[in-house]
Each structure stands twice: as structure tokens, then as C-alpha cells.
Design a protein around this motif. Structure first.
Motif, short mmCIF file in Angstrom:
data_model
loop_
_atom_site.label_atom_id
_atom_site.label_comp_id
_atom_site.label_asym_id
_atom_site.label_seq_id
_atom_site.Cartn_x
_atom_site.Cartn_y
_atom_site.Cartn_z
N TRP A 348 0.84 -1.26 -0.15
CA TRP A 348 0.00 0.11 0.02
C TRP A 348 0.88 1.36 0.04
O TRP A 348 0.39 2.34 -0.16
CB TRP A 348 -0.81 -0.03 1.33
CG TRP A 348 -2.02 -1.08 1.32
CD1 TRP A 348 -2.19 -1.91 0.18
CD2 TRP A 348 -3.02 -1.08 2.40
NE1 TRP A 348 -3.29 -2.69 0.64
CE2 TRP A 348 -3.96 -2.27 1.72
CE3 TRP A 348 -3.37 -0.46 3.31
CZ2 TRP A 348 -4.88 -2.75 2.39
CZ3 TRP A 348 -4.53 -0.88 4.11
CH2 TRP A 348 -5.19 -2.19 3.57
N ALA A 349 1.89 0.91 0.41
CA ALA A 349 3.03 2.29 0.50
C ALA A 349 4.44 1.64 0.27
O ALA A 349 4.77 0.67 0.44
CB ALA A 349 2.81 3.08 1.99
N MET A 350 5.32 2.89 0.02
CA MET A 350 6.64 2.41 0.07
C MET A 350 7.21 3.61 0.70
O MET A 350 7.19 4.77 0.50
CB MET A 350 7.12 2.16 -1.37
CG MET A 350 6.87 3.40 -2.31
SD MET A 350 7.47 3.14 -4.04
CE MET A 350 6.74 4.65 -4.98
N LYS A 351 8.81 3.10 0.95
CA LYS A 351 9.66 4.37 1.74
C LYS A 351 10.38 4.91 0.47
O LYS A 351 11.00 4.38 -0.17
CB LYS A 351 10.51 3.56 2.64
CG LYS A 351 9.65 3.18 4.02
CD LYS A 351 10.75 2.67 4.85
CE LYS A 351 9.88 1.99 6.25
NZ LYS A 351 11.01 1.55 7.14
N ARG A 352 10.49 6.16 0.57
CA ARG A 352 11.29 6.95 -0.44
C ARG A 352 11.98 8.03 0.45
O ARG A 352 11.88 9.04 1.03
CB ARG A 352 10.34 7.66 -1.45
CG ARG A 352 11.11 8.43 -2.34
CD ARG A 352 10.08 9.25 -3.37
NE ARG A 352 9.52 8.22 -4.07
CZ ARG A 352 8.35 8.30 -4.83
NH1 ARG A 352 7.96 9.68 -4.66
NH2 ARG A 352 7.60 7.57 -5.41
N GLY A 353 13.39 7.54 1.04
CA GLY A 353 14.08 8.24 1.74
C GLY A 353 13.53 7.98 3.30
O GLY A 353 13.25 7.24 3.69
#
Length: 382
Positions: A348-353
Motif C-alpha cells: 500500500w506504501a513504500m519508503k522514499r528516503g
């Protein structure tokens, strides 16, 4: 005590057939919320037996069974009459009618049957272990315990009644108004069904006593209710559970040297408790797991909605940072870290930094949760 004796297997057969005979109509009794009424019928039968004996003066007369069955119907009628007055509810009506008729039966038995061999203890508690002693013979042929043959006949009658009127019973059980609108005469069906319940209770009362009559009518169907949502399957499961519990309880009673009625009732209770705890559909464990998943999905969805609300805004960088999410959502830090991990794992989400960014799947779920759109095919919040 040996389980290989003929007496043991005959007692098992009597109890198993009686349990199945009670459980078949018992499924509809449980669904109609009339379980307590079977307890009332099982005890007021004493009044019908005494009244019939006062007329016949013969303990072997078949009129005793008819008298007991008649009192069962009278009990049903009185309960419904009192409850329809709208002055008391149905459970209170049962509590008013049942003690009065039961006490009247005890008083009449005490006054008029003092010199008659009418075992009140057996009437109140039952003695299924004595069933093999009363046998049916034709000439020189021993056909077996009388109770077994009678209950087998009642079982066949119960099955025939349910099979022939299954649609009508089902409709009048779940929607009386619709049944009446379709011309099914629910009142006639109801009293015919209660007549069958009374007849089954009377014959089972003679075979195993009132304690097991109530147990057989209520516990197996209630257990089956936890295992299936299909009425036909529930009836079959109830009969099978009742027969199995009767056999297991009888074996345990023989092994421990204790009362059969009490042991079978305890085994029935243990079977129900096991289903209540471990049923794959409605068991406590299943419900606890379901609540845990709902709670988990709720927090995952709340995080997705939070990310969606701040997506593309000037506050996005501050609100959607992984290390500060717990502050904005007012969650404990460990809890926020666990929710972030699940949301990322679910795609549902991803880490970007340092930022947590919604994926298309997460965006769809969040928009669905706030009513903006339906979830995409193959996506779910569970």
C-alpha cells in the motif's frame, strides 16, 4: 466394566436414537428461540401422566402418552396466550406457566398415587440404564428394548415430518409474515410442529428422563449451529452430534461407574464448549482472530488515509515522515512502526528516503475507505 456386553450396546442404541430423534426437530426449536419451552414441556409431562392415570388407573395404558403429549400442547398454548397479552415477555410467560403445571403434577402425584409404583425420582431424573429391561417380544422372539423400537419409530416420524414440510418449516421459522402472505398457514404449521415436539418429548421422557430430553433437544442443534450456516446441514449435524455424544457419554459412565444421564449431559456440554471455542465459523478463537484482523486492517487503512490526505500538500514532508508519523497519528511509536511495516509489506506504501509514499494500490484503498471510489480489482482492505 466391560463394553462388550449386550446391555451396554443396547443402552447406547437407546440413547443414540433418542438423541437423534430429539435433535431433528430441535434444530427448529433452537432457531425459533424456544429452547426453554422444551424444558417446560419435559417437566410438565408429569401432570399429563398423572391425569391420564387417574382416568385409566393403568400404568401401561397408551393414554398416558397421549395425556402427556396433550399437556405439552396445553403448555405451549398457555405460554403463547400469556405472552400475546403483551403484559409479559415469552420467557417470563414460560417462567409463570411451567412451575405452576409442574407443581400441580407433583401435588397430584403425591395425593393420588401414593399406593402406585410411580417412581418420582425416575420421573424427575430418568434412568436410561433400565431401558433394556423393558423388552418387546412377539411370541418367542425378542425384538429388543421397547424404548429403542419406540424411539426409532419417532425418529422416522420426525425425519418424515421435516423432509415433507422442510420448505414450510424453514419459511415460518425465519419469516412468519412472508409465510402467511404466501398462504402457508404458519399457525397450523407451528402447532403441528409443537405437537411433534411434544410427542418426541413424551417418548424420550419415558426412555431417558427429562434431563436428557432437554439436553438432546438443545445442545446438539446449538452445536451444529456453530458449525454451519445451512439449515439442512444443521439438522443432519445435530442428529449426528447427539448420537455421538450419547454413545461417548454412555461409555464414560460405564467406565467411571457413575450415572448415565449426568455423564451424557456433561459430554454434550463439553462437545458444545469445544465447538464454541474452536468452531471454524463462529468459534471464540475464530472471532478473536477476526477481531484482531479487523483491528489491524483499521489501523492500516487509517495510515493510508492519513498519507492520502497530505499527499501533494505543503505539509506532506512533515506529516508523512516515517520517524514522526506516530506523533501526527497520536499512536505509540512501536505501534506506528508495526503499522508502517504492514502497510509496506501489503504494497500500500513504500519508503522514499525518510518519506512514506502511497502506491496506486494504497491510494485506491484509502479512496475507497473514504467513499471516493471502489477498490481496484484484486485489491482489498482485508
Amino acid at each position: 466394566m466391560s463394553f462388550l456386553t449386550a446391555g451396554f450396546w443396547e443402552v447406547c442404541a437407546v440413547l443414540a436414537v433418542t438423541a437423534a430423534a430429539c435433535a431433528v426437530p430441535g434444530s427448529f426449536v433452537v432457531l425459533r428461540r424456544m429452547a426453554l419451552l422444551t424444558d417446560a414441556i419435559g417437566h410438565v409431562l408429569l401432570l399429563g401422566i398423572v391425569l391420564a392415570f387417574l382416568v385409566t388407573h393403568d400404568l401401561q395404558s397408551p393414554l398416558l402418552i397421549l395425556g402427556a403429549a396433550g399437556i405439552g400442547l396445553v403448555t405451549v398454548g398457555l405460554v403463547e396466550t400469556v405472552s400475546r397479552s403483551r403484559l409479559v415477555k415469552e420467557d417470563a410467560a414460560i417462567g409463570l406457566v411451567f412451575p405452576a403445571l409442574f407443581a400441580l403434577g407433583v401435588i397430584l402425584a403425591t395425593l393420588y398415587t401414593r399406593n402406585v409404583h410411580l417412581d418420582v425420582d425416575r420421573v424427575l431424573l430418568g434412568s436410561p440404564e433400565l431401558a433394556p429391561l423393558n423388552r418387546m417380544t412377539v411370541g418367542d422372539y425378542d425384538l429388543g428394548p421397547f424404548s429403542l423400537l419406540v424411539m426409532a419409530g419417532v425418529l422416522v416420524l420426525d425425519i418424515a415430518f421435516v423432509v415433507l414440510l422442510f420448505k414450510e418449516l424453514k419459511l415460518s421459522t425465519f419469516d412468519v409474515g412472508l409465510a402467511a402472505a404466501l398462504g402457508f398457514f404458519p399457525a397450523v404449521i407451528h402447532y403441528a410442529f409443537m405437537g411433534l415436539v411434544s410427542l418426541t418429548a413424551v417418548t424420550a421422557f419415558d426412555a431417558v428422563g427429562p434431563v436428557l430430553v432437554v439436553a438432546f433437544f438443545v445442545v446438539p442443534p446449538a452445536t451444529a449451529y456453530l458449525l454451519t450456516d445451512r439449515l439442512g446441514v444443521m439438522v443432519v449435524f445435530g442428529a449426528a452430534i447427539g448420537a455421538a455424544g450419547a454413545i461417548i457419554g454412555t461409555a464414560a459412565a460405564y467406565q467411571l461407574g457413575v450415572t448415565i444421564s449426568g455423564t451424557v449431559a456433561v459430554v454434550m456440554g463439553l462437545i458444545f464448549s469445544s465447538a464454541l471455542i474452536a468452531s471454524p465459523r463462529h468459534g471464540l478463537i475464530t472471532e478473536a482472530v477476526r477481531r484482531f484482523r479487523h483491528r489491524r486492517d483499521f489501523f492500516d487503512t487509517m495510515l493510508a488515509i492519513h498519507l492520502l490526505h497530505h499527499e501533494g500538500t505543503m505539509a506532506e514532508e512533515a506529516e508523512n515522515r516515517v520517524d514522526t508519523l506516530h506523533v501526527h497519528l497520536n499512536w505509540p511509536q512501536e505501534k506506528a512502526r508495526a503499522v508502517v511495516g504492514r502497510v509496506v509489506h501489503r504494497g500500500w506504501a513504500m519508503k522514499r528516503g525518510e518519506m512514506l509514499v502511497l502506491t496506486p494500490a494504497g491510494r485506491s484503498v484509502a479512496r475507497w475507505a473514504i467513499g471516493a471510489e471502489s477498490p481496484a480489482v484484486g485489491e482489498s482492505v482485508s
